[in-house]
Design a protein around this motif. Structure first.
Motif, mmCIF file in Angstrom:
data_model
loop_
_atom_site.group_PDB
_atom_site.id
_atom_site.type_symbol
_atom_site.label_atom_id
_atom_site.label_comp_id
_atom_site.label_asym_id
_atom_site.label_seq_id
_atom_site.Cartn_x
_atom_site.Cartn_y
_atom_site.Cartn_z
ATOM 1 N N LEU A 8 -68.511 -75.547 -37.675
ATOM 2 C CA LEU A 8 -68.699 -74.183 -37.215
ATOM 3 C C LEU A 8 -67.974 -74.022 -35.889
ATOM 4 N N VAL A 9 -67.123 -73.008 -35.796
ATOM 5 C CA VAL A 9 -66.340 -72.756 -34.593
ATOM 6 C C VAL A 9 -66.752 -71.412 -33.996
ATOM 7 N N SER A 10 -66.942 -71.393 -32.683
ATOM 8 C CA SER A 10 -67.220 -70.152 -31.973
ATOM 9 C C SER A 10 -66.517 -70.213 -30.626
ATOM 10 N N ASN A 11 -66.713 -69.166 -29.806
ATOM 11 C CA ASN A 11 -66.124 -69.156 -28.467
ATOM 12 C C ASN A 11 -66.759 -68.039 -27.655
ATOM 13 N N ASP A 12 -66.207 -67.749 -26.478
ATOM 14 C CA ASP A 12 -66.665 -66.582 -25.723
ATOM 15 C C ASP A 12 -65.526 -65.625 -25.405
ATOM 16 N N ASP A 13 -64.292 -66.000 -25.721
ATOM 17 C CA ASP A 13 -63.139 -65.147 -25.444
ATOM 18 C C ASP A 13 -62.882 -64.118 -26.540
ATOM 19 N N GLY A 14 -63.612 -64.209 -27.647
ATOM 20 C CA GLY A 14 -63.419 -63.278 -28.743
ATOM 21 C C GLY A 14 -62.699 -63.917 -29.920
ATOM 22 N N TYR A 15 -62.946 -63.366 -31.106
ATOM 23 C CA TYR A 15 -62.454 -63.981 -32.338
ATOM 24 C C TYR A 15 -60.935 -63.955 -32.465
ATOM 25 N N ASN A 16 -60.266 -63.083 -31.707
ATOM 26 C CA ASN A 16 -58.806 -63.003 -31.801
ATOM 27 C C ASN A 16 -58.104 -63.652 -30.614
ATOM 28 N N GLU A 39 -66.959 -60.270 -31.087
ATOM 29 C CA GLU A 39 -65.938 -59.263 -31.358
ATOM 30 C C GLU A 39 -65.040 -59.045 -30.148
ATOM 31 N N THR A 40 -65.614 -59.123 -28.949
ATOM 32 C CA THR A 40 -64.874 -58.899 -27.714
ATOM 33 C C THR A 40 -65.128 -60.057 -26.749
ATOM 34 N N ASN A 41 -64.357 -60.072 -25.672
ATOM 35 C CA ASN A 41 -64.494 -61.129 -24.674
ATOM 36 C C ASN A 41 -65.881 -61.076 -24.032
ATOM 37 N N CYS A 42 -66.569 -62.214 -24.049
ATOM 38 C CA CYS A 42 -67.924 -62.317 -23.493
ATOM 39 C C CYS A 42 -68.004 -63.404 -22.437
ATOM 40 N N SER A 43 -66.915 -63.624 -21.712
ATOM 41 C CA SER A 43 -66.933 -64.642 -20.666
ATOM 42 C C SER A 43 -68.040 -64.349 -19.669
ATOM 43 N N GLY A 44 -68.780 -65.381 -19.285
ATOM 44 C CA GLY A 44 -69.868 -65.235 -18.324
ATOM 45 C C GLY A 44 -71.164 -64.740 -18.924
ATOM 46 N N ALA A 45 -71.243 -64.671 -20.262
ATOM 47 C CA ALA A 45 -72.460 -64.153 -20.912
ATOM 48 C C ALA A 45 -73.607 -65.141 -20.879
ATOM 49 N N SER A 46 -73.322 -66.400 -20.566
ATOM 50 C CA SER A 46 -74.330 -67.451 -20.542
ATOM 51 C C SER A 46 -75.076 -67.492 -21.876
ATOM 52 N N ASN A 47 -76.385 -67.779 -21.841
ATOM 53 C CA ASN A 47 -77.157 -67.975 -23.074
ATOM 54 C C ASN A 47 -77.877 -66.714 -23.533
ATOM 55 N N SER A 48 -77.371 -65.565 -23.177
ATOM 56 C CA SER A 48 -78.067 -64.317 -23.501
ATOM 57 C C SER A 48 -78.067 -64.033 -25.000
ATOM 58 N N LEU A 49 -79.210 -63.535 -25.478
ATOM 59 C CA LEU A 49 -79.356 -63.054 -26.852
ATOM 60 C C LEU A 49 -79.603 -61.552 -26.824
ATOM 61 N N SER A 50 -79.082 -60.857 -27.827
ATOM 62 C CA SER A 50 -79.271 -59.404 -27.928
ATOM 63 C C SER A 50 -80.552 -59.123 -28.699
ATOM 64 N N LEU A 51 -81.616 -58.788 -27.981
ATOM 65 C CA LEU A 51 -82.928 -58.614 -28.592
ATOM 66 C C LEU A 51 -83.325 -57.150 -28.744
ATOM 67 N N ARG A 52 -82.566 -56.219 -28.182
ATOM 68 C CA ARG A 52 -82.952 -54.809 -28.168
ATOM 69 C C ARG A 52 -82.092 -53.937 -29.070
ATOM 70 N N ARG A 53 -81.228 -54.543 -29.861
ATOM 71 C CA ARG A 53 -80.393 -53.752 -30.769
ATOM 72 C C ARG A 53 -79.989 -54.620 -31.953
ATOM 73 N N PRO A 54 -79.683 -53.991 -33.087
ATOM 74 C CA PRO A 54 -79.225 -54.768 -34.238
ATOM 75 C C PRO A 54 -77.782 -55.230 -34.036
ATOM 76 N N GLY A 108 -70.136 -68.680 -21.425
ATOM 77 C CA GLY A 108 -70.423 -68.365 -22.821
ATOM 78 C C GLY A 108 -69.939 -69.443 -23.764
ATOM 79 N N THR A 109 -68.873 -70.137 -23.378
ATOM 80 C CA THR A 109 -68.375 -71.244 -24.195
ATOM 81 C C THR A 109 -69.426 -72.341 -24.306
ATOM 82 N N VAL A 110 -69.986 -72.735 -23.170
ATOM 83 C CA VAL A 110 -71.037 -73.752 -23.171
ATOM 84 C C VAL A 110 -72.287 -73.215 -23.854
ATOM 85 N N ALA A 111 -72.568 -71.921 -23.694
ATOM 86 C CA ALA A 111 -73.755 -71.328 -24.313
ATOM 87 C C ALA A 111 -73.693 -71.405 -25.832
#
Length: 255
Positions: A8-16, A39-54, A108-111
Motif C-alpha cells: 500500500l502506497v500513500s503520501n502527503d504531497d497528493g496522488y499526482n 487529492e491535494t497537497n496535505c503537507s503538515g497535516a500530521s495525524n489528523s482524521l476528518s471526523l466532521r464530514r464524509p 503527513g508523510t510520517v502520519a
C-alpha cells in the motif's frame, strides 16, 4: 514472508506528485501496488482524521485512488473498508523535503506510515531531504533496496521506520545509518501580511536549524550523505516522569 506481494502506497504531497509516481514505478517489480493518497497537497497535516464530514474516494486514470482528506484518512479508509486484503507493507512518500527531528510530529508523510503501523502493518516513511525533487532517482533506488531487503529479511514485530535520503547522485551516498531523531531550534517567526481588504494574515515561518545534529542523529547522517533510518514508536508516555508526577500529585484530591 518470502517477498512483499502487496504494498500500500500513500503520501502527503497528493496522488499526482512526482514523488509518488516515481515510487510506484520503482516498486512495481517488487509486488502488487495499490495507491491511496490525498487529492491535494496535505503537507503538515500530521495525524489528523476528518471526523466532521464524509470522505469520497475516486480513481484516477492511472489506477491511483485519491481521497479528499488527509494522509491518515487515506490509510484509515484503505485498511478499514476500501481494500479487501491486508497489505504486507505500507510505503509513504517519496516526500518533497526532509522529515527529521521534530518534523516528524507535523509530517503527513510520517502520519500515513504511523496510521499503517497502528493497524499492525509494517510501514516506511520516505523523504528526499531537498525540495523540488532533486535527485529523485536516488530516493527511488533507496526505496527499491529497502523494500526488497525487508521482503527477504523481515524484522520481528512491528516496524515504523522514518527514512531520509540525501539529495545527491546515488553513487555519492556513503551508506545507510541507523539513527535517532535530532533536534531543531524553534521555527523562524511568522511572516505577517495583509489581504487585499486590509485584513492581517500570517504565514508560518521556515523551520529552524538543527542544534542537535551530532553523530548518531538523522541530521548527522544526512550531513555525511548517508541514508538515515530512524525507528519510531507512538508511545508518548514519559515513563521516567511517572514517579515525579505521582509525588507531585499525591496531595491532590477532588473538591
Amino acid at each position: 514472508m518470502g517477498r512483499v506481494v502487496r504494498i500500500l502506497v500513500s503520501n502527503d504531497d497528493g496522488y499526482n506528485a512526482p514523488g509518488i509516481e516515481a515510487l510506484v514505478h520503482g516498486l512495481s517489480s517488487l509486488g502488487e501496488i495499490t495507491v491511496v493518497a490525498p487529492e491535494t497537497n496535505c503537507s503538515g497535516a500530521s495525524n489528523s482524521l476528518s471526523l466532521r464530514r464524509p470522505l469520497s474516494v475516486r480513481q484516477a486514470p492511472n489506477g491511483f485512488y485519491f481521497v479528499n482528506g488527509t494522509p491518515s484518512d487515506c490509510v484509515h479508509i484503505a485498511l478499514t473498508g476500501l481494500l479487501d486484503f491486508r497489505p504486507d507493507l505500507l510505503v509513504s512518500g517519496i516526500n518533497n523535503g526532509a522529515n527529521m527531528g521534530e518534523d516528524t510530529l507535523y509530517s503527513g508523510t510520517v502520519a500515513a506510515a504511523s496510521e499503517g503501523f497502528l493497524f499492525g502493518v509494517p510501514s516506511l516513511a520516505l523523504s528526499l531531504v531537498e525540495r523540488n525533487w532533486t535527485h529523485l532517482e536516488t530516493a527511488v533506488q533507496v526505496a527499491q533496496e529497502l523494500v526488497a531487503h525487508y521482503a527477504q529479511h523481515p524484522l520481528e514485530g512491528a516496524l515504523l521506520l522514518n527514512v531520509n535520503i540525501p539529495a545527491v547522485p546515488y553513487r555519492a551516498l556513503s551508506g545507510f545509518q541507523t539513527t535517532r531523531l535530532g533536534r531543531r531550534h524553534p521555527a523562524e517567526p511568522v511572516i505577517k501580511s495583509t489581504t487585499p481588504y486590509g485584513e492581517p494574515v500570517y504565514w508560518i515561518g521556515p523551520v529552524g536549524r538543527a542544534f542537535d545534529g551530532l553523530e548518531g542523529t538523522d541530521f548527522g547522517a544526512i550531513e555525511h550523505n548517508a541514508v538515515s533510518l530512524t525507528p519510531l514508536r507512538l508511545d508518548l508516555t514519559h515513563h521516567e516522569g511517572i514517579a515525579a508526577v505521582q509525588d507531585w500529585a499525591g496531595s491532590l484530591c477532588p473538591r
